[in-house]
Structure formats: C-alpha cells, structure tokens
Design a protein around this motif. Structure first.
Motif, PDB file in Angstrom:
ATOM      1  N   GLU A  75       0.661  -1.378   0.363  1.00  0.00           N
ATOM      2  CA  GLU A  75      -0.271   0.057  -0.145  1.00  0.00           C
ATOM      3  C   GLU A  75       0.827   0.978  -0.191  1.00  0.00           C
ATOM      4  O   GLU A  75       1.731   1.213   1.261  1.00  0.00           O
ATOM      5  N   ILE A  76       0.310   1.799  -0.725  1.00  0.00           N
ATOM      6  CA  ILE A  76       1.537   3.321  -1.343  1.00  0.00           C
ATOM      7  C   ILE A  76       0.464   4.278  -0.633  1.00  0.00           C
ATOM      8  O   ILE A  76       0.232   4.879  -0.917  1.00  0.00           O
ATOM      9  N   ASN A  77       2.172   5.374   0.041  1.00  0.00           N
ATOM     10  CA  ASN A  77       1.237   6.700  -0.084  1.00  0.00           C
ATOM     11  C   ASN A  77       1.371   7.665  -1.035  1.00  0.00           C
ATOM     12  O   ASN A  77       1.633   7.673  -1.763  1.00  0.00           O
ATOM     13  N   THR A  78       0.304   8.368  -1.178  1.00  0.00           N
ATOM     14  CA  THR A  78      -0.059   9.523  -1.560  1.00  0.00           C
ATOM     15  C   THR A  78       0.096  10.648  -1.872  1.00  0.00           C
ATOM     16  O   THR A  78      -1.057  11.610  -2.694  1.00  0.00           O
ATOM     17  N   GLY A  79      -0.007  11.135  -0.683  1.00  0.00           N
ATOM     18  CA  GLY A  79      -1.008  12.181  -0.408  1.00  0.00           C
ATOM     19  C   GLY A  79      -0.702  12.459   1.099  1.00  0.00           C
ATOM     20  O   GLY A  79      -0.907  11.901   1.914  1.00  0.00           O
ATOM     21  N   GLY A  80      -1.688  13.718   1.567  1.00  0.00           N
ATOM     22  CA  GLY A  80      -2.486  13.465   2.971  1.00  0.00           C
ATOM     23  C   GLY A  80      -1.523  14.287   3.918  1.00  0.00           C
ATOM     24  O   GLY A  80      -0.515  15.286   3.558  1.00  0.00           O
ATOM     25  N   PHE A  81      -1.370  13.477   5.190  1.00  0.00           N
ATOM     26  CA  PHE A  81      -0.285  13.801   5.909  1.00  0.00           C
ATOM     27  C   PHE A  81       1.013  14.214   5.850  1.00  0.00           C
ATOM     28  O   PHE A  81       1.569  15.216   6.559  1.00  0.00           O
ATOM     29  N   ILE A  82       1.913  12.897   4.663  1.00  0.00           N
ATOM     30  CA  ILE A  82       3.058  12.552   4.674  1.00  0.00           C
ATOM     31  C   ILE A  82       3.482  12.466   2.811  1.00  0.00           C
ATOM     32  O   ILE A  82       2.353  12.859   2.073  1.00  0.00           O
ATOM     33  N   ALA A  83       4.131  12.533   2.878  1.00  0.00           N
ATOM     34  CA  ALA A  83       4.928  12.596   1.396  1.00  0.00           C
ATOM     35  C   ALA A  83       4.577  11.520   0.736  1.00  0.00           C
ATOM     36  O   ALA A  83       4.300  10.450   1.305  1.00  0.00           O
ATOM     37  N   ALA A  84       5.071  11.708  -0.775  1.00  0.00           N
ATOM     38  CA  ALA A  84       4.570  10.072  -1.699  1.00  0.00           C
ATOM     39  C   ALA A  84       5.982   9.811  -2.034  1.00  0.00           C
ATOM     40  O   ALA A  84       6.187   9.965  -3.740  1.00  0.00           O
ATOM     41  N   PRO A  85       7.673   9.486  -1.572  1.00  0.00           N
ATOM     42  CA  PRO A  85       8.112   9.044  -2.038  1.00  0.00           C
ATOM     43  C   PRO A  85       8.166   8.209  -3.098  1.00  0.00           C
ATOM     44  O   PRO A  85       9.141   7.836  -3.673  1.00  0.00           O
ATOM     45  N   HIS A  86       7.561   6.968  -2.988  1.00  0.00           N
ATOM     46  CA  HIS A  86       6.957   5.673  -3.529  1.00  0.00           C
ATOM     47  C   HIS A  86       6.186   6.194  -4.901  1.00  0.00           C
ATOM     48  O   HIS A  86       6.238   4.581  -5.218  1.00  0.00           O
ATOM     49  N   ILE A  87       6.294   7.192  -4.770  1.00  0.00           N
ATOM     50  CA  ILE A  87       5.314   6.829  -6.318  1.00  0.00           C
ATOM     51  C   ILE A  87       5.366   8.459  -7.121  1.00  0.00           C
ATOM     52  O   ILE A  87       4.842   9.505  -6.347  1.00  0.00           O
ATOM     53  N   PRO A  88       5.301   7.796  -8.665  1.00  0.00           N
ATOM     54  CA  PRO A  88       6.143   9.298  -9.283  1.00  0.00           C
ATOM     55  C   PRO A  88       4.044   9.779  -9.941  1.00  0.00           C
ATOM     56  O   PRO A  88       4.260   9.833 -10.698  1.00  0.00           O
ATOM     57  N   ILE A  89       3.244  10.583  -9.017  1.00  0.00           N
ATOM     58  CA  ILE A  89       1.955  11.010  -9.429  1.00  0.00           C
ATOM     59  C   ILE A  89       2.209  11.523 -10.313  1.00  0.00           C
ATOM     60  O   ILE A  89       1.584  11.792 -11.733  1.00  0.00           O
ATOM     61  N   GLY A 141      -6.051  11.894   5.672  1.00  0.00           N
ATOM     62  CA  GLY A 141      -5.408  13.061   6.144  1.00  0.00           C
ATOM     63  C   GLY A 141      -6.696  14.048   6.502  1.00  0.00           C
ATOM     64  O   GLY A 141      -7.384  12.665   6.708  1.00  0.00           O
ATOM     65  N   ASN A 142      -7.118  15.190   6.670  1.00  0.00           N
ATOM     66  CA  ASN A 142      -7.985  16.114   7.466  1.00  0.00           C
ATOM     67  C   ASN A 142      -8.667  16.959   6.015  1.00  0.00           C
ATOM     68  O   ASN A 142      -8.562  17.974   6.157  1.00  0.00           O
ATOM     69  N   PRO A 143      -9.519  16.219   5.044  1.00  0.00           N
ATOM     70  CA  PRO A 143      -9.912  16.590   4.056  1.00  0.00           C
ATOM     71  C   PRO A 143     -11.021  17.841   3.933  1.00  0.00           C
ATOM     72  O   PRO A 143     -11.050  18.715   3.658  1.00  0.00           O
ATOM     73  N   LEU A 144     -12.013  17.629   5.492  1.00  0.00           N
ATOM     74  CA  LEU A 144     -12.436  18.803   6.080  1.00  0.00           C
ATOM     75  C   LEU A 144     -11.817  19.543   6.862  1.00  0.00           C
ATOM     76  O   LEU A 144     -12.527  20.322   7.549  1.00  0.00           O
ATOM     77  N   PRO A 157      -8.199  22.248   2.190  1.00  0.00           N
ATOM     78  CA  PRO A 157      -7.800  22.115   0.364  1.00  0.00           C
ATOM     79  C   PRO A 157      -7.030  21.145  -0.201  1.00  0.00           C
ATOM     80  O   PRO A 157      -7.388  20.601  -1.301  1.00  0.00           O
ATOM     81  N   LYS A 158      -5.615  21.447   0.534  1.00  0.00           N
ATOM     82  CA  LYS A 158      -4.766  20.161   0.561  1.00  0.00           C
ATOM     83  C   LYS A 158      -5.264  18.860   0.263  1.00  0.00           C
ATOM     84  O   LYS A 158      -5.138  18.486  -0.557  1.00  0.00           O
ATOM     85  N   HIS A 159      -5.765  18.364   1.432  1.00  0.00           N
ATOM     86  CA  HIS A 159      -5.727  17.141   1.633  1.00  0.00           C
ATOM     87  C   HIS A 159      -6.633  16.319   0.580  1.00  0.00           C
ATOM     88  O   HIS A 159      -6.612  15.875   0.386  1.00  0.00           O
ATOM     89  N   ALA A 160      -8.014  17.489  -0.012  1.00  0.00           N
ATOM     90  CA  ALA A 160      -8.995  16.925  -0.410  1.00  0.00           C
ATOM     91  C   ALA A 160      -8.884  17.030  -1.470  1.00  0.00           C
ATOM     92  O   ALA A 160      -9.609  15.615  -2.621  1.00  0.00           O
ATOM     93  N   VAL A 164      -7.152   4.375   0.617  1.00  0.00           N
ATOM     94  CA  VAL A 164      -7.147   4.274   2.310  1.00  0.00           C
ATOM     95  C   VAL A 164      -7.537   6.351   2.632  1.00  0.00           C
ATOM     96  O   VAL A 164      -6.209   6.828   1.967  1.00  0.00           O
ATOM     97  N   THR A 165      -8.389   6.774   2.913  1.00  0.00           N
ATOM     98  CA  THR A 165      -8.006   7.981   4.063  1.00  0.00           C
ATOM     99  C   THR A 165      -8.629   7.961   5.216  1.00  0.00           C
ATOM    100  O   THR A 165      -9.639   6.281   5.465  1.00  0.00           O
TER     101      THR A 165
END
Length: 333
Positions: free
Chosen positions: A31-45, A76-79, A87-90, A109-110
């Motif tokens: 499972e790979i992180n794509t944003g939210g609270f932390i960075a996403a170094p394992h996927i070239p978005i 993250g907290n999109p609300l 707005p960034k997390h959303a 997952v969120t």
C-alpha cells in the motif's frame, strides 16, 4: 487473502528496495502513500497521471518483485477548516481516486476528516461526548453542512472510477467507530465508501474489532494490521482520553502534518500505545480477526502499518510479518 505492508515506514528507501524487503519478509501486497499527512516518495504521481508508459513501468516494478499494489493511502483531514490543510488534503484525495483508476488499483485508504465547530472556524473540533445540546449543534453542522456534501461528491468520483474508498475509523475524525461509518454511508447513499478495518484505533476505544467486522459485513473493504498495547496500570490513573501530549521541539525536526501543524510527543507513561502485530494481542485475536475478514472477502488485502516506537523500521516490520503470517497459517487462509 493478501498479506502485505503500508510502505510509509520505508520512505527513506527506494521503491525497488522497499519491494525487495517486503518480498524477503514473505509479504505479497503493498500500500503506497499518495499525499495527505505525509509525502509520497514511492510513486511518481505526475508521471503516472500523464503517461501510460509511466504507469506500465510503475506496475511492472511490482510484478517483477512479486508484489501486488493493493491500495493507495491518502490519510489526512480533507474537511479541516484550516485553509493551509483541508483544501490540499481534499485535492490529494481527488487525485488519488484518479490515480487508482489509471493504475487499476481498487482501494483508496483515507480518513473521513473533521471540520470546525461552526461556519468560519479555523481549527478542527472533535466532539467526544455530546451530552450538552450545544455539541449536538456542532455535530449537526459538521455532518449536514460539511461532511455529507463532501462525501457525496467523493462517492460520485469513486463510483465513476470504479474504486472503493476505505475509511480508517480513527478518533479525531467524524468517522471513528462502526456507527459513524454506517452513518456516513447511509447519509450519502454510498456504494463505494466503506471501512478500512484497522483494529489499533478500535482497541483503545474498547471496541472488539472482530465484532465490528461481523457487524459491518460487506462494508469492510480493506484492512490494516497494527496492534495496540493497553497499559492497564496507566489506564487506571489517566484513562484512555489523555491530554498529556507535548510539543515536539524544533531541534527534533517535528513531522509536519500540513500547514503549521506538527506531530506531538506521546506521554512518557501512555495509557495505550501502537505496537507491532503480536506485541499487544496474540493469536487469540489475530486468528479470528483474519478469519472474519476472509469471510467478508477472501481476496481482501491486510497490510501491516508499522508505528511501534520501541522497534526500528526493520525489526517492527519483521516482527509484524512473522506474527501475521503465522496467524494466517493457523487461521487456515
């Protein structure tokens, strides 16, 4: 059933090295992180969004390693009413649903998120126990005016992408237990929103995760393997709702959670703490937990989330992988 890991604990390693580590531990899912609270170094978005060749190359790295990409994580907290955070997390969640569709990944997952207490608020506000009517007023605002419209839109995006959005039931969010998960699904008419079953946040609330799985049934889409140790002597004094956290000083490089927000330090004598699989609960829990998940969906992914501060990244992953695979063997799955 696929057993794997959420790779955030290996963000200091390359993707290829990370996949190699998972394979050596006998795991087959990532499972790979794509944003939210932390960075996403394992996927070239950006590359994946713009290039079919980049998508093919990316998925090929998983195939070569013998690992299946089973989920994209955008906790993250999109609300959040903080304009530097919400707005960034959303936007990260919107983008992750698009990424999942392009990659053929069926699970995102969120967290449900947490709004402010009233229009114009600038900080999120979690109502713990609404015994006073003013707090029901807060919840009415948070649900009816903020969360339901936002999640109706997410439902539409997820359905169009043929992606299931899996909400981690996490305190300090509107959805933190089975009833609030069901409330969100019912009030949005959702078909593509359900639960990521992470037992760690349920344990310290006094919720039985196996009972929660049986109660939610096919609303459980995905699962995390993270344990919690309840420190009974400390609970007797401090309870499980504990505000003895302290700020992380600048010289200790506090982890940014978006905007001006950083991760705080846990109390020295915590009432409960996250530990590797098997270090809080043994086979008496993990075997029936896996069986209950398998009964809902035999192909469900169960990904280790390592947040055990007593073990380094490799010790924690190895301990969790050994306990989880042993429990799966005893569960006969």
């Amino acid at each position: 059933m696929k057993l794997g890991a959420y790779t955030a604990c290996l963000h200091d390693r390359s993707l290829d090295e990370t996949l190699k580590i998972l394979g050596e531990l006998g795991l087959t899912s990532a499972e790979i992180n794509t944003g939210g609270f932390i960075a996403a170094p394992h996927i070239p978005i950006d590359d994946i969004l713009s290039s079919a060749a980049a998508r093919e190359d990316y998925l090929g790295r998983f195939t070569q390693a013998g690992i299946t990409l089973t989920g994209l994580n955008v906790n993250g907290n999109p609300l959040n009413p903080d304009p530097l955070v919400g707005p960034k997390h959303a936007a990260d969640l919107h983008r992750t649903i698009e990424l999942a569709a392009l990659l053929g990944v069926k699970r995102v997952v969120t967290m449900s998120g947490l709004p402010g207490a009233h229009p114009g608020a600038t900080a999120a506000n979690w109502v713990v126990n609404p015994w006073d009517s003013q707090w029901l007023n807060v919840l009415d605002h948070q649900w009816n005016e903020v969360a339901v419209p936002f999640w109706r839109d997410i439902q539409a995006r997820a359905a169009a992408a043929d992606v299931k959005v899996c909400i981690e039931m996490h305190p300090h969010n509107l959805v933190f237990n089975p009833p609030t998960l069901q409330r969100l699904v019912e009030q949005t008419g959702a078909t593509h929103i359900g639960a990521e079953m992470d037992p760690s946040h349920l344990f310290w609330q006094g919720i039985d995760p196996v009972a929660a799985i049986e109660h939610l049934g096919d609303l459980v889409f995905h699962a995390a393997a993270k344990d919690t140790r309840i420190n009974e002597d400390n609970v007797r004094l401090f309870g499980v709702l504990d505000d003895r956290f302290t700020r992380t000083s600048a010289d200790r490089n506090p982890l940014s959670l978006g905007g001006n927000n950083t991760l705080n330090q846990w109390p020295e004598r915590p009432s409960w703490q996250f530990v590797a699989v098997g270090r809080g609960h043994g086979d008496e829990f993990w075997v029936p937990f896996l069986r209950a998940l398998h009964a809902v969906d035999p192909d469900m992914a169960v990904n280790i989330e390592h947040e055990d501060t007593e073990l380094d990244q490799f010790e924690g992953l190895r301990a969790a992988a050994e306990s989880l695979t042993a429990a799966a063997g005893k569960a006969g799955i």
